[in-house]
Scaffold this motif. Structure first.
Motif, PDB file in Angstrom:
ATOM      1  N   THR A   1     -38.821  26.477  69.937  1.00 32.16           N
ATOM      2  CA  THR A   1     -38.385  26.322  68.553  1.00 32.16           C
ATOM      3  C   THR A   1     -36.929  25.839  68.498  1.00 32.16           C
ATOM      4  OG1 THR A   1     -39.906  28.074  67.964  1.00 32.16           O
ATOM      5  CG2 THR A   1     -38.257  27.517  66.327  1.00 32.16           C
ATOM      6  N   CYS A   2     -36.106  26.360  69.389  1.00 33.90           N
ATOM      7  CA  CYS A   2     -34.696  25.955  69.388  1.00 33.90           C
ATOM      8  C   CYS A   2     -34.579  24.461  69.664  1.00 33.90           C
ATOM      9  CB  CYS A   2     -33.905  26.762  70.412  1.00 33.90           C
ATOM     10  SG  CYS A   2     -34.527  26.639  72.095  1.00 33.90           S
ATOM     11  N   ALA A   3     -35.404  23.963  70.587  1.00 37.43           N
ATOM     12  CA  ALA A   3     -35.332  22.543  70.945  1.00 37.43           C
ATOM     13  C   ALA A   3     -35.705  21.677  69.760  1.00 37.43           C
ATOM     14  CB  ALA A   3     -36.254  22.262  72.130  1.00 37.43           C
ATOM     15  N   ALA A   4     -36.744  22.117  69.029  1.00 40.91           N
ATOM     16  CA  ALA A   4     -37.184  21.319  67.887  1.00 40.91           C
ATOM     17  C   ALA A   4     -36.184  21.388  66.748  1.00 40.91           C
ATOM     18  CB  ALA A   4     -38.553  21.804  67.418  1.00 40.91           C
ATOM     19  N   GLU A   5     -35.436  22.504  66.657  1.00 43.98           N
ATOM     20  CA  GLU A   5     -34.490  22.667  65.556  1.00 43.98           C
ATOM     21  C   GLU A   5     -33.131  22.042  65.858  1.00 43.98           C
ATOM     22  OE1 GLU A   5     -34.874  24.158  62.449  1.00 43.98           O
ATOM     23  OE2 GLU A   5     -37.021  24.327  62.876  1.00 43.98           O
ATOM     24  N   CYS A   6     -32.799  21.852  67.130  1.00 42.10           N
ATOM     25  CA  CYS A   6     -31.448  21.400  67.495  1.00 42.10           C
ATOM     26  C   CYS A   6     -31.132  20.052  66.848  1.00 42.10           C
ATOM     27  CB  CYS A   6     -31.315  21.288  69.007  1.00 42.10           C
ATOM     28  SG  CYS A   6     -29.712  20.623  69.501  1.00 42.10           S
ATOM     29  N   PRO A   7     -30.076  20.001  66.036  1.00 49.21           N
ATOM     30  CA  PRO A   7     -29.782  18.744  65.328  1.00 49.21           C
ATOM     31  C   PRO A   7     -29.282  17.640  66.269  1.00 49.21           C
ATOM     32  CG  PRO A   7     -28.124  20.421  64.831  1.00 49.21           C
ATOM     33  CD  PRO A   7     -29.157  21.076  65.680  1.00 49.21           C
TER      34      PRO A   7
ATOM     35  N   SER B   1     -46.339  26.119  68.033  1.00 55.78           N
ATOM     36  CA  SER B   1     -46.149  25.027  67.084  1.00 55.78           C
ATOM     37  C   SER B   1     -44.660  24.850  66.783  1.00 55.78           C
ATOM     38  CB  SER B   1     -46.944  25.293  65.802  1.00 55.78           C
ATOM     39  OG  SER B   1     -46.543  26.514  65.233  1.00 55.78           O
ATOM     40  N   GLY B   2     -43.876  25.904  66.994  1.00 59.69           N
ATOM     41  CA  GLY B   2     -42.421  25.809  66.816  1.00 59.69           C
ATOM     42  C   GLY B   2     -41.794  24.714  67.665  1.00 59.69           C
ATOM     43  N   ARG B   3     -42.475  24.312  68.743  1.00 59.43           N
ATOM     44  CA  ARG B   3     -41.950  23.278  69.636  1.00 59.43           C
ATOM     45  C   ARG B   3     -42.076  21.883  69.040  1.00 59.43           C
ATOM     46  NH1 ARG B   3     -39.342  20.271  71.791  1.00 59.43           N
ATOM     47  NH2 ARG B   3     -39.335  19.450  73.924  1.00 59.43           N
ATOM     48  N   VAL B   4     -42.937  21.727  68.037  1.00 61.92           N
ATOM     49  CA  VAL B   4     -43.254  20.377  67.556  1.00 61.92           C
ATOM     50  C   VAL B   4     -42.058  19.792  66.807  1.00 61.92           C
ATOM     51  CG1 VAL B   4     -44.839  18.960  66.215  1.00 61.92           C
ATOM     52  CG2 VAL B   4     -45.692  20.954  67.442  1.00 61.92           C
ATOM     53  N   ASP B   5     -41.379  18.913  67.478  1.00 62.68           N
ATOM     54  CA  ASP B   5     -40.178  18.271  66.973  1.00 62.68           C
ATOM     55  C   ASP B   5     -40.591  17.202  65.967  1.00 62.68           C
ATOM     56  OD1 ASP B   5     -37.728  16.736  66.856  1.00 62.68           O
ATOM     57  OD2 ASP B   5     -37.181  17.718  68.751  1.00 62.68           O
ATOM     58  N   ALA B   6     -39.783  17.027  64.921  1.00 62.54           N
ATOM     59  CA  ALA B   6     -40.091  15.989  63.934  1.00 62.54           C
ATOM     60  C   ALA B   6     -40.212  14.627  64.613  1.00 62.54           C
ATOM     61  CB  ALA B   6     -39.008  15.971  62.862  1.00 62.54           C
ATOM     62  N   LYS B   7     -39.437  14.444  65.675  1.00 56.29           N
ATOM     63  CA  LYS B   7     -39.479  13.106  66.275  1.00 56.29           C
ATOM     64  C   LYS B   7     -40.798  12.823  67.000  1.00 56.29           C
ATOM     65  CE  LYS B   7     -36.755  14.203  70.419  1.00 56.29           C
ATOM     66  NZ  LYS B   7     -36.131  15.477  69.981  1.00 56.29           N
ATOM     67  N   PHE B   8     -41.514  13.860  67.402  1.00 53.94           N
ATOM     68  CA  PHE B   8     -42.843  13.627  68.005  1.00 53.94           C
ATOM     69  C   PHE B   8     -43.765  13.002  66.951  1.00 53.94           C
ATOM     70  CE2 PHE B   8     -42.274  17.756  70.712  1.00 53.94           C
ATOM     71  CZ  PHE B   8     -41.251  17.152  71.422  1.00 53.94           C
ATOM     72  N   ILE B   9     -43.685  13.584  65.756  1.00 47.32           N
ATOM     73  CA  ILE B   9     -44.537  13.105  64.668  1.00 47.32           C
ATOM     74  C   ILE B   9     -44.125  11.690  64.275  1.00 47.32           C
ATOM     75  CG2 ILE B   9     -45.265  13.559  62.281  1.00 47.32           C
ATOM     76  CD1 ILE B   9     -44.636  16.550  62.822  1.00 47.32           C
ATOM     77  N   GLU B  10     -42.810  11.494  64.177  1.00 51.28           N
ATOM     78  CA  GLU B  10     -42.312  10.166  63.801  1.00 51.28           C
ATOM     79  C   GLU B  10     -42.726   9.108  64.818  1.00 51.28           C
ATOM     80  OE1 GLU B  10     -38.249  10.236  61.501  1.00 51.28           O
ATOM     81  OE2 GLU B  10     -38.230  11.819  63.021  1.00 51.28           O
TER      82      GLU B  10
ATOM     83  N   GLY C   1     -24.394  26.495  67.166  1.00 51.50           N
ATOM     84  CA  GLY C   1     -24.935  27.860  67.198  1.00 51.50           C
ATOM     85  C   GLY C   1     -26.257  28.051  66.477  1.00 51.50           C
ATOM     86  N   LEU C   2     -26.839  26.973  65.972  1.00 54.21           N
ATOM     87  CA  LEU C   2     -28.112  27.089  65.256  1.00 54.21           C
ATOM     88  C   LEU C   2     -29.218  27.638  66.169  1.00 54.21           C
ATOM     89  CD1 LEU C   2     -29.714  26.510  62.641  1.00 54.21           C
ATOM     90  CD2 LEU C   2     -30.217  24.239  63.551  1.00 54.21           C
ATOM     91  N   CYS C   3     -29.192  27.220  67.427  1.00 58.00           N
ATOM     92  CA  CYS C   3     -30.231  27.661  68.372  1.00 58.00           C
ATOM     93  C   CYS C   3     -30.217  29.177  68.525  1.00 58.00           C
ATOM     94  CB  CYS C   3     -30.058  26.970  69.715  1.00 58.00           C
ATOM     95  SG  CYS C   3     -28.396  27.068  70.380  1.00 58.00           S
TER      96      CYS C   3
ATOM     97  N   LYS D   1     -25.152  20.388  77.882  1.00 61.39           N
ATOM     98  CA  LYS D   1     -23.839  20.764  77.349  1.00 61.39           C
ATOM     99  C   LYS D   1     -23.069  19.554  76.835  1.00 61.39           C
ATOM    100  CE  LYS D   1     -24.183  25.085  78.877  1.00 61.39           C
ATOM    101  NZ  LYS D   1     -24.073  26.219  79.725  1.00 61.39           N
ATOM    102  N   GLU D   2     -23.416  18.373  77.314  1.00 64.84           N
ATOM    103  CA  GLU D   2     -22.706  17.179  76.847  1.00 64.84           C
ATOM    104  C   GLU D   2     -23.124  16.793  75.438  1.00 64.84           C
ATOM    105  OE1 GLU D   2     -23.077  14.121  79.792  1.00 64.84           O
ATOM    106  OE2 GLU D   2     -22.076  15.420  81.260  1.00 64.84           O
ATOM    107  N   LEU D   3     -24.406  17.000  75.147  1.00 66.50           N
ATOM    108  CA  LEU D   3     -24.888  16.642  73.808  1.00 66.50           C
ATOM    109  C   LEU D   3     -24.612  17.740  72.785  1.00 66.50           C
ATOM    110  CD1 LEU D   3     -28.360  15.049  74.656  1.00 66.50           C
ATOM    111  CD2 LEU D   3     -26.232  13.863  74.105  1.00 66.50           C
ATOM    112  N   CYS D   4     -24.421  18.956  73.266  1.00 66.11           N
ATOM    113  CA  CYS D   4     -24.282  20.114  72.379  1.00 66.11           C
ATOM    114  C   CYS D   4     -22.946  20.082  71.652  1.00 66.11           C
ATOM    115  CB  CYS D   4     -24.383  21.397  73.209  1.00 66.11           C
ATOM    116  SG  CYS D   4     -24.101  22.881  72.259  1.00 66.11           S
TER     117      CYS D   4
END
Lengths: 454, 687
Positions: free
Chosen positions: B529-535, B600-609, B497-499, B490-493
C-alpha cells in the motif's frame, strides 16, 4: 528434545492452539474426526460484529496448519485409547479409511466428476445442497484429499450406476477394483489413488500433554417445534447461514425451501431449545450467548442483500455482551430490523401460500399480535459436542452438569481438567464465540507449555 | 549473468491437458525471449517430476523458473522448496495458474483456452525475467518483556511470562499492584474475596526472581520495534531507561461516573456499583433496608455498548447486601439480563435463594429518582414492562451500574506504542476474531480490560494468552518475515512521511522531514500500500516491483489489447474467488487476464493507466470484500485511490468506464464470474 502435545479437534480453537504450540517448538498432533479441519467456523458465512467472511479469514490459518512442519495433521481420525501419567500419555488413534490414498490423491476431482450418485449434503440439510459420494467436504478443505463414502464398496452402488459389471469379492481381499467408476476415473488420470479396499489403521503416539478442543454443536430442534420439519419454510440459523453463503447451494440467494421464491419477510425466533414443554425440563438450560448476535448478523446481511426485505427478531434477553456487539445491534436497527420482545406461542402455515403466521405477545406493548412471514429462522442454541461423553471416558476427565468438559477451577487453575496434563478450551467448555475460542486456545497453549516445561 | 528461464507446463492429468493444448503452450513458451527450456509434465507436482525439475535446472543452467499449473494458494510452497533444493533462490519462481484461470473455466472453448494459457505463460515469463533473489528476514528477539499495568491481567501475564524463564518489568502507575481489584469486594460468580486474589498474586510476584515490579511508574517513551524496544520510565520525576523485547499492554479500565444521570451527584445515597463494592469491602455500607440497583446506566445507548459485566456484578452485590441484612429489599432494574452459559445457574440460584426482585424497564431507559423530602429518602419511578404498569418504590440506597472506559493513560500510550484505541479508550486489537490478543504491530500484545470490560475469568484466560503471544518470539529468539517487503529508494524519497502514516503495521520508521524513513523489514507484511500511495514513486515491493507488474501488463497487451481485460487480484479473497470459480467449473469469457498482487492496496494508479494507454479493453481491480482485508484496510485505500484516479482521468476527458472494481469474499466465485460477464457485455467485447 522438543515436547509434544495432542490436540483433539481441528476447529478454530484446535487450529489456534496448534499454530501457537508449533511456533513454541512443540511437536503437535492435531486430530480431527472429520476429513477436514475447520470445524463449525468453516460452515459459517460471516462472523459478527464485523461481518468478515468466515472462510476467508479461517482458510489462511488452515493452510498455515498444513504448511507447518511441527504440526502432524490427523484428519478422519478418532482417539481410541489414552493411557498414561502426567508426563507421558500413550495415545492410540484410529485412522478411518478415506478409501483414497492420501499420498497419491492430487485433489483433481475426477472421481467426483465420474460419480453418478448425488446425496443431500450434510451441512445443507433441507435447503437443498447435494454432494457426490466421492467428494471433498468443501473447496477450501485441508487436507485437500477426496474421500469416498463407505457405501460405495462391494458394488453396493451398482444399481445407482456407480459400477460397471458385478462383483462378489470382498473389497478388502480384492485390493483392486475393475468395476467402480471412481477408481477408473482416477486411473484414467494416471492417479490410482482410489482404494476401496482401504482399512482402518492404528497409530500409536506418545505425547506430553493433551488439549481438548472438541468444539460445540448446534441444537437440532425436535420435529414440530415452531413447525420445524412440518412446515417447509421453517429452518435453523445454521441452515440460513448456508443460504446466505455465496458458496452454498443457492449461491447466496435467500430463497424459500417450499418454492424457491425469494423470501421478503423473514423472522428469527431466539432461544430455541429453551422451551419448557409438558413438564419436561428445557432442552438447553443455559443461555448459548451467541445466537442473538448470529441473528443480528443474519438480518444485516439479508437487508444489505435485498433492501426491500423485512426482518423481525423475536427475542427475550438480548445478549450484546461483547466488544462492538451493541453497536452491531444498533446498526441492524438502523437498517430497519424490528426487534420484538416476545416468544411465539404458535406458528401456523397457510397451506396454499406456505406462508407462516407467528402469534406472540409483544412485551413492550403487552398485546398479542400475529405476524405473517415468508420464512422462519429458528435461532437454535449450542449444545455439547457428541464426542464429549466418549472423550470423558477415554481421558477420564469430568463433564459438568450440562455435558461440557469441566474446568477444574477457572480462577486458580484455568483451562485445567481434573486430570493433570489435560487442558480444555473453546466450545468444549461451553457456549462461546470465535474470538473467545481463540483467546482460550492461546491461553490453554500457554498453560500446557508452562506445565510441560516445569 | 544471462537470464535463463525454465518453463514447466502441467497437464494435471487431463484437468489442463483435456482442454488446453499443452504441447502448443510449451512450443510457444520455448520461443519467448529469455526462455532456455520448456517442457510439459503429466503431473508436475509429483515427486518424480519435481526431481526432474531439479535435474533440468542443473542441466540447462536455469536461473528462473515458471510453473504453469494449478493455484499458488495451495502449491506455491512445493515448487519454492523444489527450486531451493536445486540451488536456486526460492524467490526466482513465478507461478502461473492455467488450470483455475483457463482450462477449468473455459472448457467449452479449447482454442481460446489455449490462447489464454499462452498469454498467462508469457506474462509469467515477462515477470520471471525481472525477478531478483530475495531472502527471508530475521530480527533477533531477546528475553525481556515489559508489562504495562499491574492489575489482575498484568500480574497474571507477568507470572506466566516469568514462568517461561523470561525477565519481566511490570510497571504500575499506582503505589500498589492490584488495579481495579483493590476496590472490589468479592468476585462473581466465584464468591472469592478480591483482596485475597491480589495478595496471592503479589506474593507470587514478589518471590519470583524473573519479575521486577516498578510501582508509581508510568511509561514516558518507547522507541524501536520487536526485539529491541528502548523504554523510558518515569517515577515521581525520576526516569529510568531499560530495554525490552516484547510489550504487553494490560492497562485495565475505570468506571465512568454518571454525572447528572438519575440523580447521581444530587443525593448522597445514589452511588455507583464500584462505590458500593468499596463500601462492602471496607464494611462501611451501614444499614440499608431498601436498595434499588439500576443496570445499563450510561451504557447500551448511542454513546457506548454493553458493559459486559454489569449484570453479574449487580447480582453479586445484591447477594452481599442480602447476606448483611436478610430483611433488606433489593430490586434490580434491568433491560436485558446479559448472563450467559454456566453463570446462568449462579444468577438463577441467587435470585431464588435471596429473593431478589427483578424489574424489567423499557429500553428507552425511563427511570426517575427524586428526593421525597424526608431526610434523604428517595422515590424511584419507572414502568415495569412485564407487568405492564408503573412501578414505584422508596429506596434508601440507589446503586447505578454504569459503563466503563479505558484507563486515562491510554491516550498517551496509543501514541507511544503506535496503536489504536476506540473513543472509550479501549485498545484496538489486530483482528477482533482471530487476533484478539495481538496489536497489528508485531511485538506488542494486549489482554484483559484494556480491550473492553472483562470478567475475572476472561481476564485470566486472556492474560495467559497474551503471555503466550509474547512468549513465542522470545522462545524462538527471533521473528522471521517473508522477503516480500517494501524498499525505499532514498534518492527519490522527499521524506514526506506519507508511507509511515499509511502503514498499519508500524513497519516504517519516520523521524522527521530531514531524512528518508526507514523500513523495518521484519515488521513489513508486503502489502504494498505504501508503494502505491508514495507520491514520488520512491517505494518498491520486492517480488512485486513496479517494473515486474508493468512487464506483466505489457506482455498481456502485446497482442489484441482491445479484447483484453487486465484484472489485478489480491492473493487472498479475490484469488480465492477466482479459484472457487475454477473448482466449481463456472465458465466465463476468456478476455480476462489476471495479475496477482498480495493486496489490492498494491495496485498503483499507474498500473491502471498503463493498461489504458496500451489500449486494454478494460481494467478490473479485485480485492477482499469490506471489512475483510488481510492487511487491515488495503482494500479501503485502493478503493479511494481508484476514485481519485477516475476523477483525475475525467478531467483529462479520458473515458473511465473501462475501470471497474469488485470486492469479493473467498467464496464469491459466482460474483467474480458475474462481474467478468458484465464487463464483457457492457464493454461490448467478444473475440
Amino acid at each position: 528434545m522438543s515436547k509434544s502435545v495432542l490436540i483433539i479437534g481441528g476447529g478454530i480453537a484446535g487450529i489456534e492452539a496448534a499454530l501457537n504450540l508449533a511456533d513454541y517448538d512443540f511437536q503437535v498432533y492435531l486430530v480431527d474426526n472429520f476429513p477436514t479441519i475447520g470445524g463449525l467456523m468453516a460452515r459459517l458465512d460471516k462472523t459478527f460484529p464485523t461481518n468478515d467472511c468466515s472462510i476467508c479469514i479461517e482458510a489462511p490459518k488452515m493452510y498455515e496448519v498444513q504448511k507447518n512442519p511441527n504440526i502432524h495433521l490427523l484428519t478422519n481420525c478418532e482417539i481410541r485409547r489414552v493411557n498414561g501419567t502426567e508426563d507421558v500419555f500413550k495415545v492410540r488413534i484410529v485412522k478411518k479409511p478415506r478409501f483414497v490414498d492420501e499420498e497419491k490423491c492430487k485433489g483433481c476431482g475426477k472421481c467426483t466428476e465420474a460419480c453418478p450418485v448425488s446425496v443431500p449434503d450434510e451441512i445443507d440439510n433441507k435447503i437443498g445442497g447435494l454432494r457426490k459420494l466421492a467428494y471433498i467436504p468443501f473447496p477450501q478443505a485441508v487436507p485437500n484429499y477426496y474421500l469416498i463414502h463407505p457405501d460405495c464398496r462391494y458394488g453396493k452402488m451398482k444399481d445407482e450406476g456407480a459400477c460397471i459389471g458385478d462383483c462378489i469379492i470382498d473389497c478388502i481381499q480384492c485390493r483392486e477394483c475393475p468395476i467402480a467408476l471412481c477408481v477408473k476415473a482416477c486411473k484414467d488420470e494416471g492417479g490410482d489413488a482410489v482404494m476401496l479396499w482401504q482399512r482402518e489403521e492404528l497409530l500409536d503416539l506418545e505425547v506430553n500433554s493433551i488439549i481438548v478442543a472438541s468444539g460445540i454443536e448446534s441444537f437440532e430442534p425436535p420435529r414440530g417445534l415452531y413447525g420445524y420439519d412440518v412446515y417447509d419454510n421453517v429452518i435453523t440459523n445454521l441452515q440460513y447461514e448456508r443460504l446466505m453463503n455465496a458458496g452454498g447451494p443457492t449461491q447466496g440467494e435467500i430463497v424459500r425451501p417450499s418454492d424457491g421464491a425469494h423470501a421478503r419477510r423473514i423472522a428469527w425466533v431466539q432461544c430455541v431449545g429453551r422451551e419448557k414443554r409438558e413438564g419436561k425440563p428445557e432442552p438447553i438450560p443455559y443461555c448459548s450467548k451467541v445466537c442473538c448476535m448470529i441473528a443480528t448478523k443474519q438480518t444485516i446481511v439479508t437487508l444489505e442483500h435485498g433492501a426491500d426485505a423485512k426482518a423481525y427478531v423475536l427475542h427475550n434477553h438480548l445478549q450484546t455482551y461483547g466488544k462492538g456487539f451493541y453497536e452491531f445491534y444498533r446498526r441492524a436497527k438502523e437498517l430497519g430490523v424490528r426487534y420484538l420482545k416476545g416468544k411465539p406461542s404458535d406458528v401456523f402455515e397457510n397451506p396454499k401460500t406456505k406462508n407462516l403466521t407467528i402469534r406472540f405477545e409483544d412485551l413492550d406493548k403487552g398485546e398479542v399480535e400475529d405476524l405473517e412471514i415468508d420464512l422462519l429462522v429458528l435461532s437454535t442454541g449450542l449444545i455439547p459436542g457428541n464426542s464429549n461423553k466418549r472423550l470423558s471416558k477415554i481421558l477420564k476427565i469430568e463433564l459438568n452438569e450440562h455435558g461440557f468438559i469441566k474446568e477444574k477451577d477457572p480462577v486458580n487453575a484455568p483451562f485445567e481438567t481434573n486430570v493433570k496434563g489435560i487442558y480444555v478450551c473453546g466450545g468444549a467448555t461451553g457456549p462461546i464465540d470465535i474470538s473467545e475460542s481463540v483467546s482460550q486456545a492461546i491461553g490453554a497453549s500457554m498453560k500446557a507449555a508452562i506445565e510441560v516445561s516445569r | 549473468m544471462n537470464v535463463r528461464v525454465g518453463v514447466f507446463v502441467c497437464n494435471c492429468g487431463t484437468n489442463i491437458g483435456g482442454v488446453v493444448n499443452v504441447a502448443d503452450v510449451v512450443e510457444y513458451a520455448s520461443q519467448l525471449d529469455g526462455v532456455a527450456f520448456a517442457e510439459e509434465g503429466k503431473w508436475i507436482c509429483s515427486v518424480d517430476y519435481l526431481s526432474k525439475i531439479k535435474e533440468s535446472i542443473a542441466e540447462h543452467k536455469l536461473n528462473r523458473v515458471v510453473v504453469a499449473c494449478c493455484t499458488p494458494r495451495t502449491h506455491e510452497p512445493t515448487f519454492k522448496s523444489t527450486i531451493k533444493e536445486a540451488g536456486l533462490n526460492p524467490y526466482l519462481l513465478e507461478f502461473v495458474s492455467i488450470r483455475e484461470q483457463s482450462s477449468w473455466v473455459h472448457k467449452s472453448n479449447p482454442k481460446l483456452a489455449t490462447e489464454k494459457a499462452k498469454d498467462l505463460v508469457k506474462m509469467g515469463v515477462a515477470k520471471a525475467i525481472l525477478l531478483e533473489p530475495g531472502e527471508d528476514i530475521r530480527i533477533s528477539v531477546g528475553k525481556n518483556c515489559l508489562i504495562i499495568g499491574g492489575g489482575l491481567a498484568g500480574m497474571t501475564a507477568a507470572l506466566a511470562v516469568a514462568d517461561q524463564g523470561f525477565k519481566v518489568d511490570l510497571i504500575e502507575k499506582n503505589s500498589k499492584l492490584g488495579g481495579i481489584l483493590n476496590k472490589l469486594d468479592t468476585l462473581a460468580p466465584f464468591d472469592i474475596d478480591a483482596g485475597e486474589i491480589v495478595n496471592d498474586k503479589i506474593g507470587k510476584i514478589t518471590k519470583h526472581d524473573n519479575i521486577k515490579v516498578h510501582t508509581n511508574t508510568e511509561l514516558e517513551d518507547v522507541k524501536g520495534h520487536i526485539g529491541n524496544y528502548k523504554v523510558k520510565l518515569g517515577n515521581n520525576g525520576n526516569t529510568e531507561e531499560l530495554e525490552a523485547s516484547t510489550i504487553i499492554a494490560a492497562t485495565g479500565m475505570n468506571e465512568i461516573e454518571p454525572q447528572g444521570l438519575i440523580g447521581y451527584g444530587k443525593f448522597p445515597n445514589i452511588i455507583t456499583q464500584l462505590q458500593l463494592d468499596e463500601k462492602l469491602r471496607s464494611k462501611s455500607l451501614g444499614k440499608v433496608k431498601n436498595v434499588a440497583i439500576i443496570n445499563c446506566v450510561n451504557s447500551r445507548n448511542e454513546e457506548r455498548g454493553c458493559c459486559n459485566i454489569g449484570c453479574l456484578v449487580a447480582i453479586k452485590n445484591a447477594v452481599t447486601i442480602k447476606e448483611l441484612n436478610k430483611d433488606a429489599k433489593v430490586h434490580i432494574f434491568y433491560r436485558d439480563i446479559n448472563i450467559e452459559g454456566e453463570d446462568v445457574n449462579y444468577f438463577k440460584e441467587a435470585v431464588r435463594k435471596y429473593d431478589i426482585k427483578l424489574i424489567r424497564y423499557p429500553d428507552d431507559g425511563k427511570i426517575e429518582v427524586f428526593g421525597n423530602g424526608k431526610n434523604g429518602a428517595l422515590t424511584l419511578k419507572t414502568y415495569d414492562i412485564l407487568i405492564g404498569k408503573e412501578f414505584k418504590i422508596n429506596p434508601d440506597l440507589v446503586v447505578l451500574t454504569t459503563g466503563f472506559q479505558g484507563d486515562s493513560t491510554v491516550e498517551k500510550l496509543r501514541g507511544l506504542l503506535k496503536v489504536s484505541a476506540n473513543p472509550d479508550g479501549f485498545f484496538q486489537e489486530a483482528h477482533i476474531k482471530l487476533r484478539p490478543l495481538d496489536f497489528a504491530n508485531d511485538g506488542i500484545y494486549l489482554c484483559g480490560c484494556a480491550r473492553n470490560p472483562k470478567s475475572i475469568r476472561e481476564t485470566i484466560e486472556e492474560s495467559l494468552g497474551a503471555a503466550m503471544r509474547a512468549g513465542i518470539p522470545m522462545k524462538k529468539g527471533y521473528v522471521e518475515a517473508e522477503g516480500i517487503v517494501a524498499d525505499i529508494n532514498k534518492e527519490l524519497c522527499n521524506s514526506c512521511g506519507l508511507c509511515a502514516k499509511t502503514c498499519e503495521f508500524g513497519a516504517i520508521e519516520f523521524v522527521d522531514k530531514t531524512q528518508p524513513p526507514n523500513v523495518i523489514k521484519a515488521l513489513c507484511k508486503g502489502c504494498g500500500t505504501c508503494a502505491a500511495e508514495c507520491p514520488n514513486d520512491a517505494i518498491d515491493i520486492v517480488h512485486y516491483t513496479n517494473e515486474q507488474i508493468l512487464a506483466q501488463v505489457d506482455a498481456a497487451l502485446e497482442e489484441r489489447p482491445e479484447t483484453k481485460i487486465i484484472a489485478f487480484c489480491c492473493h487472498w479473497c479475490a484469488l480465492g474467488a477466482v479459484d472457487i470459480a475454477g473448482v466449481s467449473r463456472f465458465e466465463y469469457p476468456t478476455n480476462i487476464q489476471i495479475i496477482r498482487v498480495m493486496c489490492s492496496g498494491r495496485v498503483d494508479a499507474k498500473f491502471i493507466e498503463r493498461a489504458l494507454e496500451l489500449n486494454a479493453a478494460g481494467v478490473l481491480v479485485a480485492g477482499c470484500e469490506f471489512p475483510t482485508c488481510h492487511y487491515i484496510n488495503g482494500n479501503d485505500k485502493c478503493k479511494d485511490r481508484i476514485e481519485r484516479l477516475k476523477k483525475k482521468l475525467s478531467k483529462k476527458n479520458i473515458d473511465t468506464s473501462k475501470i471497474w472494481d469488485v470486492w469479493l469474499s473467498a467464496a464469491d466465485g459466482p460474483k467474480f464470474v458475474a462481474t467478468v460477464k458484465n464487463m464483457v457485455e457492457e464493454l461490448k467485447l467478444g473475440r
